[in-house]
Design an enzyme around this catalytic site. Sequence first.
Site, mmCIF file in Angstrom:
data_model
loop_
_atom_site.group_PDB
_atom_site.id
_atom_site.type_symbol
_atom_site.label_atom_id
_atom_site.label_comp_id
_atom_site.label_asym_id
_atom_site.label_seq_id
_atom_site.Cartn_x
_atom_site.Cartn_y
_atom_site.Cartn_z
ATOM 1 N N SER A 21 -7.480 13.790 5.413
ATOM 2 C CA SER A 21 -7.947 14.669 4.332
ATOM 3 C C SER A 21 -8.057 14.016 2.979
ATOM 4 C CB SER A 21 -6.749 15.669 4.172
ATOM 5 O OG SER A 21 -5.729 15.026 3.600
ATOM 6 N N ARG A 99 -0.340 1.115 8.936
ATOM 7 C CA ARG A 99 -0.219 -0.258 9.294
ATOM 8 C C ARG A 99 0.067 -1.075 7.721
ATOM 9 N NH1 ARG A 99 -2.013 -2.671 13.749
ATOM 10 N NH2 ARG A 99 -1.895 -4.859 12.560
ATOM 11 N N HIS A 117 0.664 7.610 -1.677
ATOM 12 C CA HIS A 117 2.284 7.859 -1.024
ATOM 13 C C HIS A 117 2.637 9.186 -1.586
ATOM 14 C CE1 HIS A 117 5.762 6.714 1.087
ATOM 15 N NE2 HIS A 117 6.499 7.202 0.189
ATOM 16 N N THR A 149 0.759 -4.140 -2.815
ATOM 17 C CA THR A 149 1.214 -5.868 -2.828
ATOM 18 C C THR A 149 1.932 -5.944 -1.425
ATOM 19 O OG1 THR A 149 3.385 -5.220 -3.660
ATOM 20 C CG2 THR A 149 1.658 -5.461 -5.411
ATOM 21 N N GLU A 182 -2.235 14.933 -4.045
ATOM 22 C CA GLU A 182 -2.620 13.805 -3.604
ATOM 23 C C GLU A 182 -4.104 13.903 -3.616
ATOM 24 O OE1 GLU A 182 -1.552 12.437 0.152
ATOM 25 O OE2 GLU A 182 0.161 13.239 0.110
HETATM 26 C C1 GRF Z 1 -0.890 11.648 3.129
HETATM 27 O O1 GRF Z 1 0.286 12.287 3.017
HETATM 28 C C2 GRF Z 1 -0.769 10.024 2.263
HETATM 29 O O2 GRF Z 1 0.112 10.305 1.199
HETATM 30 C C3 GRF Z 1 0.120 9.373 3.424
HETATM 31 O O3 GRF Z 1 -0.441 9.759 4.652
HETATM 32 C C4 GRF Z 1 -0.971 10.950 4.422
HETATM 33 C C5 GRF Z 1 -2.470 10.912 5.028
HETATM 34 O O4 GRF Z 1 -2.998 12.282 5.225
HETATM 35 N N1 GRF Z 1 -0.146 7.879 3.014
HETATM 36 P P1 GRF Z 1 -4.508 12.248 5.425
HETATM 37 O O5 GRF Z 1 -4.930 11.509 6.661
HETATM 38 O O6 GRF Z 1 -5.277 11.596 4.204
HETATM 39 O O7 GRF Z 1 -4.656 13.652 5.658
#
Ligand code: GRF
Length: 210
Positions: A21, A99, A117, A149, A182
């Site tokens: 997403s 990963r 994140h 990092t 996000e």
């Molecule tokens: C998101 O919550 C992102 O912050 C985390 O993993 C999730 C990925 O969601 N690192 P998507 O695959 O972008 O829908």
Amino acid sequence: MAPTADDRRRRLGVLISGRGSNLQSIVDAIGRGRLDATIGVVISNREDAAGLARAREAGVDAVWLNPRDWAGRDAYDRALAGMLAARGVDLVCLAGFMRLVGAPLLDAFPDRVLNIHPSLLPSFPGLDAQRQALEHGVRISGATVHLVTGELDAGPIVLQAAVPVNDDDTVETLSARILVEEHRIYPEAIRLVLDGGWTVEGRRFVRRRP
Ligand code: GRF
């Protein structure tokens, strides 16, 4: 052959493992003219990542790179770096890439790897950030975009957005509220980084004053 307008646009490489997403939010921001960039390649470490199909629907080159085809993490990261460089990628965006990325990739793209994140870092790094926030009982959580990092979820912070945590929240309701932010801040952070005019001072991402 003369370069086309597309050749001159900044090229992103997006690494995913799942739903995609955030990848979609980047695709949409480019489509709406809010982000002047193009996606050179989407790479997944998982064949079943739904984001691969999203990328292909958007006409973006999407590749499954199976970690089992390489002998260990460094070899895999070198393969990732090689593929990203071969596609002329300027900035690598981790978008739910499950990963750890190590020196072979980070050295090939110094200060050019971003991650999103789902918490207000440095609180709740690692897996299940939304569950960690709920279990800790914080009243505010959110999302963070940071430079990557060698230390997990600890690189210089580019942008953050906060959301309230409600008494009746579940992991699902809190995750959904954070995800809205996000999708808003990741394209914005990519734009900031691509536009330049910033430095890293210690652990801070510092923008030049206007
Ligand atoms: C998101 O919550 C992102 O912050 C985390 O993993 C999730 C990925 O969601 N690192 P998507 O695959 O972008 O829908």
